[in-house]
Design a protein around this motif. Structure first.
Motif, PDB file in Angstrom:
ATOM      1  N   HIS A 125     -19.518  13.906   8.091  1.00 15.43           N
ATOM      2  CA  HIS A 125     -18.359  14.591   7.522  1.00 15.43           C
ATOM      3  C   HIS A 125     -18.220  16.027   8.001  1.00 15.43           C
ATOM      4  N   ARG A 126     -19.076  16.462   8.894  1.00 13.77           N
ATOM      5  CA  ARG A 126     -19.036  17.853   9.333  1.00 13.77           C
ATOM      6  C   ARG A 126     -18.092  18.086  10.493  1.00 13.77           C
ATOM      7  N   LEU A 127     -17.747  17.064  11.227  1.00 13.77           N
ATOM      8  CA  LEU A 127     -16.773  17.147  12.320  1.00 13.77           C
ATOM      9  C   LEU A 127     -17.170  18.182  13.376  1.00 13.77           C
ATOM     10  N   GLU A 128     -18.398  18.071  13.882  1.00 13.21           N
ATOM     11  CA  GLU A 128     -18.877  19.036  14.870  1.00 13.21           C
ATOM     12  C   GLU A 128     -18.006  19.075  16.115  1.00 13.21           C
ATOM     13  N   GLY A 129     -17.496  17.923  16.527  1.00 18.54           N
ATOM     14  CA  GLY A 129     -16.642  17.882  17.714  1.00 18.54           C
ATOM     15  C   GLY A 129     -15.402  18.744  17.562  1.00 18.54           C
ATOM     16  N   ARG A 156     -12.410  23.728  18.599  1.00 24.34           N
ATOM     17  CA  ARG A 156     -11.806  24.936  18.033  1.00 24.34           C
ATOM     18  C   ARG A 156     -12.365  26.198  18.698  1.00 24.34           C
ATOM     19  N   THR A 160     -24.083  14.430   8.410  1.00 22.23           N
ATOM     20  CA  THR A 160     -23.333  15.075   9.487  1.00 22.23           C
ATOM     21  C   THR A 160     -22.068  14.330   9.861  1.00 22.23           C
ATOM     22  N   GLN A 213     -15.193  21.382  15.662  1.00 24.54           N
ATOM     23  CA  GLN A 213     -15.631  22.781  15.678  1.00 24.54           C
ATOM     24  C   GLN A 213     -15.820  23.277  17.110  1.00 24.54           C
ATOM     25  N   VAL A 214     -16.359  22.418  17.955  1.00 20.21           N
ATOM     26  CA  VAL A 214     -16.539  22.787  19.364  1.00 20.21           C
ATOM     27  C   VAL A 214     -15.183  22.956  20.039  1.00 20.21           C
TER      28      VAL A 214
END
Length: 71
Positions: free
Chosen positions: A9-13, A18, A7, A15-16
């Motif tokens: 490399h997924r850059l959840e922050g 965005r 996770t 995405q949120v």
């Protein structure tokens, strides 16, 4: 070890962020449409157009990040 996903490399922050930027744009358009129909109301989401700027900055970062993930 199964199907564990890295996770980091997924850059959840991003995405949120965005999502919130897109929501600001939607609220801006809804408020503007309502203001055209009912001129006496106040568009409290007038600053929501700033979400477009946020969205484009994030998208530019994601494009650069995916083009050269080793950097």
């Amino acid at each position: 070890m199964g199907d564990t996903v890295n996770t980091a490399h997924r850059l959840e922050g991003l995405q949120v962020l965005r999502f919130w930027a897109a929501l600001l744009v939607v609220l801006y358009h809804v408020g503007t449409g309502l203001q055209k129909e009912f001129p006496h109301i106040v568009n409290y989401a007038e600053w929501g157009g700033f979400g477009v700027d946020i969205f484009f900055v994030i998208s530019g970062f994601i494009i650069a990040y995916t083009a050269r993930p080793d950097r």
